[in-house]
Motif scaffolding. Structure first.
Motif, short mmCIF file in Angstrom:
data_model
loop_
_atom_site.label_atom_id
_atom_site.label_comp_id
_atom_site.label_asym_id
_atom_site.label_seq_id
_atom_site.Cartn_x
_atom_site.Cartn_y
_atom_site.Cartn_z
N VAL A 1 34.53 7.97 27.94
CA VAL A 1 35.37 6.84 27.54
C VAL A 1 35.08 6.53 26.07
O VAL A 1 33.91 6.43 25.69
CB VAL A 1 35.06 5.60 28.42
N PRO A 2 36.12 6.38 25.23
CA PRO A 2 35.88 6.03 23.83
C PRO A 2 35.21 4.65 23.72
O PRO A 2 35.48 3.75 24.52
CB PRO A 2 37.27 5.99 23.20
N GLU B 1 35.64 2.26 21.65
CA GLU B 1 36.59 1.16 21.41
C GLU B 1 37.16 0.64 22.73
O GLU B 1 37.28 -0.57 22.94
CB GLU B 1 37.74 1.62 20.50
N LEU B 2 37.50 1.55 23.64
CA LEU B 2 38.01 1.14 24.95
C LEU B 2 36.93 0.43 25.74
O LEU B 2 37.18 -0.59 26.39
CB LEU B 2 38.54 2.36 25.72
N TRP B 3 35.71 0.94 25.69
CA TRP B 3 34.58 0.32 26.37
C TRP B 3 34.38 -1.12 25.90
O TRP B 3 34.24 -2.04 26.69
CB TRP B 3 33.32 1.14 26.14
N ASP B 4 34.39 -1.30 24.57
CA ASP B 4 34.21 -2.65 24.01
C ASP B 4 35.34 -3.58 24.42
O ASP B 4 35.11 -4.75 24.72
CB ASP B 4 34.11 -2.58 22.48
N TRP B 5 36.56 -3.07 24.46
CA TRP B 5 37.70 -3.89 24.86
C TRP B 5 37.57 -4.32 26.32
O TRP B 5 37.81 -5.48 26.66
CB TRP B 5 39.01 -3.14 24.64
N VAL B 6 37.19 -3.40 27.19
CA VAL B 6 37.03 -3.72 28.62
C VAL B 6 35.92 -4.73 28.81
O VAL B 6 36.05 -5.68 29.58
CB VAL B 6 36.76 -2.43 29.44
N ARG C 1 37.24 -8.06 27.79
CA ARG C 1 38.19 -8.54 28.81
C ARG C 1 37.45 -9.06 30.05
O ARG C 1 37.80 -10.11 30.60
CB ARG C 1 39.15 -7.41 29.18
#
Length: 114
Positions: free
Chosen positions: A83-84, A86-91, A94
């Motif tokens: 998982v990138p 950036e996606l991890w940080d966004w999740v 959230r």
């Protein structure tokens, strides 16, 4: 995607086949478990996160979270990351906002303040 034990209704007390539950996805952030909290997906391996003790009466093994001073550092393992970041940080952001919104209010809605 079927759950790991889907179709094995004989293992369930009520004869139901196993299914994914919300806790499977979210787990507990403090423990770092659940699909959305597992640091392995971004290439980090935590060491010394928990310890195990056997209950002398039952013989069962129980997990306990280690205190901060007993934990080892995370080891970067980029080959394990799927998982990138950036996606991890966004999740993670959230999940934090959803947890904050779900906390009960002290005053019921519409109550007069002051």
């Amino acid at each position: 995607m079927p759950s790991p034990r889907s179709g094995k209704a004989s293992r369930h007390l009520l004869g139901k086949a196993a299914a994914w539950t919300p806790n499977t996805l979210t787990g507990k952030a403090a423990r770092g478990n659940g699909i959305l909290n597992n640091p392995l997906y971004v290439g980090r391996r935590p060491y010394g996160k928990q310890m195990y003790r056997k209950n002398p009466e039952t013989g069962k093994r129980h997990a306990f979270i280690n205190s901060e001073d007993k934990r080892s550092d995370d080891v970067e393992s980029p080959a394990l990351g799927i998982v990138p970041l950036e996606l991890w940080d966004w999740v993670k952001f959230r999940l934090a906002t959803m947890a904050h919104a779900a906390k009960p209010r002290k005053d019921p809605p519409g109550a007069a303040t002051g």
